[in-house]
Write an enzyme that holds these catalytic residues in place. Structure first.
Site, PDB file in Angstrom:
ATOM      1  N   SER B  30      53.659  -1.294  37.349  1.00  0.00           N
ATOM      2  CA  SER B  30      54.087  -0.537  38.537  1.00  0.00           C
ATOM      3  C   SER B  30      54.142  -1.416  39.780  1.00  0.00           C
ATOM      4  CB  SER B  30      53.138   0.636  38.791  1.00  0.00           C
ATOM      5  OG  SER B  30      53.071   1.465  37.651  1.00  0.00           O
ATOM      6  N   CYS B  31      53.567  -2.603  39.720  1.00  0.00           N
ATOM      7  CA  CYS B  31      53.592  -3.535  40.854  1.00  0.00           C
ATOM      8  C   CYS B  31      55.014  -4.060  41.064  1.00  0.00           C
ATOM      9  CB  CYS B  31      52.676  -4.727  40.595  1.00  0.00           C
ATOM     10  SG  CYS B  31      50.920  -4.327  40.481  1.00  0.00           S
ATOM     11  N   ILE B  32      55.221  -4.695  42.230  1.00  0.00           N
ATOM     12  CA  ILE B  32      56.521  -5.281  42.546  1.00  0.00           C
ATOM     13  C   ILE B  32      56.366  -6.791  42.737  1.00  0.00           C
ATOM     14  CG2 ILE B  32      58.421  -5.366  44.236  1.00  0.00           C
ATOM     15  CD1 ILE B  32      58.476  -2.612  43.227  1.00  0.00           C
ATOM     16  N   GLY B  94      57.974  -2.122  39.428  1.00  0.00           N
ATOM     17  CA  GLY B  94      58.005  -0.692  39.768  1.00  0.00           C
ATOM     18  C   GLY B  94      58.238   0.217  38.577  1.00  0.00           C
TER      19      GLY B  94
END
Lengths: 205, 167
Positions: B30-32, B94
C-alpha cells in the site's frame, strides 16, 4: 525469546496478562499446525510486547521473497489483526501435505491451493483466538480469511498500514514456527487493538 | 540520509551518489515509491512514502507521510543541485493486496496514498510523467539515474520499463 516493553507500561497487568493469553494462543495454534502437518513443529516467539508497529515490517525477512499470507481481521470484544505468512516453498509443501500429495506435486498456487491456505489460516487463527477468548471470557469473531501470494514486504505493509495504527506503538506477538519433517516454515503475527488501551488506562489511573 | 545500498526503506528517501545510480524501493504494497529525476543534472531520488498525512508538520520522519515528504524531497533535491522546474516524477504502489474492509468504511490506505501523493505533486507543480498504482499486487520500483529509466518488478514476472524520465 525477546520481550520488549515500553517502560511506561512495564508494570501493566493488562499487558502481561495479554502476553500470557497470547502465548497460550500461540501454543494452540502450533498444536493445530502439528495436527495438520502430522509432524513436529518448533515454535519461537520472536517478539512479544509493545513496539512501534513500523518495526514489525522487518520480521518477514527479505523484502522481495515470495510468500503466501493469510490475513484475518478480528472483531468483537478485542478487535485485532492476524497474519499468517508462509515462504512460497513452505506454502507449496503445506498444500501437498493437506491434500495427501507427494511432496513436490504442487508447483503453483492457484484458486484451489489458495483455498487450502485460507483454510489453514482459519484453523490456526481460530485456535489462537479460542485460547484468547477463553482467557478473557470474551467473544472474538474472525473475518473470512484473505490470501495474497506476493513479495514479503508488500504483504506485511498492507496489513500494518490497514491496522490504522501504523504510527502508534502496538502490542504484538510474533511467532516463528518450523516443522522438521516437511520443510514447513512460517510465522504468525497477532496485533490486538484493545489491550494497549487497557494498558494505558491501567497505567494512568 | 544516504544509504549505501540505494534501497529506500519505509519512510526513507535515497539519492544517487558517486558509484550509486540504481535506487530502489522493494516490495511496495500500500506504500508509494515516488521517483523524482532532474534529467539535466541526473540527480534523482526515490522516497518510500507510507501514509497520506502526518499528525504534525514537524514530524521527525518527514518522508513517511505524503504531505511532508514532497516538500522535503524537493528541498533535498534542490540542495543537491537539481532544479525544481525540471523535475520529472513517477509513482508506483498503492495496492491493496488483501480483500478486506477498511475500518469505518474508509477508503483503503493504498487508495488514500495515491490520492494524496497525486494531489500534493500537482500542488507543488511537479510533473507526474508516469504511474503504475492500485491493483492487488505488490511492486518493486527501480530508478536508474544514469538513464532515467524507471523499472517495475512484480512477483513472478521479469522487470519491465514503466518510463524514461528524460526531457
Amino acid at each position: 525469546m525477546v520481550i520488549e516493553m515500553d517502560s511506561s507500561i512495564k508494570t501493566s497487568v493488562a499487558l502481561s496478562s495479554f502476553l500470557n493469553a497470547a502465548k497460550a494462543g500461540v501454543n494452540k495454534a502450533a498444536e493445530a499446525v502439528r495436527t495438520m502437518s502430522a509432524s513436529a513443529v518448533r515454535l519461537d516467539v520472536i517478539s512479544a510486547g509493545v513496539a512501534p508497529t513500523a518495526r514489525l515490517s522487518e520480521i518477514a525477512g527479505n523484502a522481495e521473497d515470495l510468500v503466501a499470507g493469510v490475513y484475518i481481521q478480528v472483531t468483537g470484544d478485542i478487535p485485532g489483526h492476524a497474519l499468517l505468512v508462509f515462504p512460497y516453498e513452505s506454502a507449496l509443501n503445506l498444500v501437498d501435505m493437506l491434500l495427501g500429495n507427494h511432496k513436490g506435486t504442487t508447483t503453483r498456487i492457484d484458486t484451489m491451493e489458495q483455498s487450502v491456505i485460507q483454510e489453514v489460516g482459519n484453523i490456526v487463527t481460530s485456535s489462537y483466538l479460542n485460547a484468547l477468548s477463553d482467557f478473557y471470557g470474551c467473544s472474538l469473531l474472525p473475518s473470512p480469511p484473505s490470501v495474497a501470494v506476493d513479495m514479503a514486504a508488500a504483504v506485511i505493509d498492507s496489513v500494518l498500514l490497514n491496522t490504522g495504527h501504523f504510527d502508534d506503538d502496538t502490542i504484538s506477538i510474533a511467532t516463528r514456527f518450523a516443522g522438521r519433517k516437511h520443510a514447513l516454515r512460517g510465522f504468525f503475527l497477532y496485533i490486538p487493538e484493545l489491550p494497549i488501551q487497557v494498558a494505558h488506562y491501567t497505567n494512568t489511573k | 540520509m544516504q544509504l549505501s545500498d540505494g534501497v529506500a526503506r519505509m519512510g526513507q528517501v535515497v539519492f544517487n551518489a558517486p558509484g550509486l545510480s540504481e535506487l530502489k524501493a522493494l516490495g511496495l504494497g500500500s506504500c508509494i515509491g515516488l521517483c523524482a529525476f532532474d534529467p539535466v543534472t541526473k540527480i534523482g531520488c526515490i522516497a518510500h512514502i507510507v501514509l497520506p498525512q502526518a499528525r504534525s508538520a514537524d514530524t521527525p520522519e518527514p518522508i513517511k507521510y505524503a504531505d511532508t515528504a514532497i516538500p522535503h524531497m524537493i528541498e533535498e533535491m534542490s540542495r543537491r543541485g537539481a532544479i525544481k522546474t525540471r523535475l520529472k516524477t513517477a509513482i508506483v504502489g498503492g495496492a491493496q493486496l488483501f480483500n478486506f474492509e477498511a475500518p469505518n468504511g474508509a477508503l483503503d490506505v493504498g487508495k488514500r496514498n495515491i490520492e494524496a501523493v497525486k494531489r500534493l505533486l500537482s500542488k507543488a507543480n511537479l510533473r507526474l510523467v508516469a504511474e503504475e498504482v492500485g491493483g492487488n499486487m505488490g511492486r518493486t520500483v527501480i530508478l536508474n539515474t544514469q538513464t532515467g529509466e524507471v523499472l517495475i518488478r512484480q512477483a513472478g514476472t521479469p522487470d519491465r520499463k514503466l518510463a524514461t524520465l528524460l526531457s
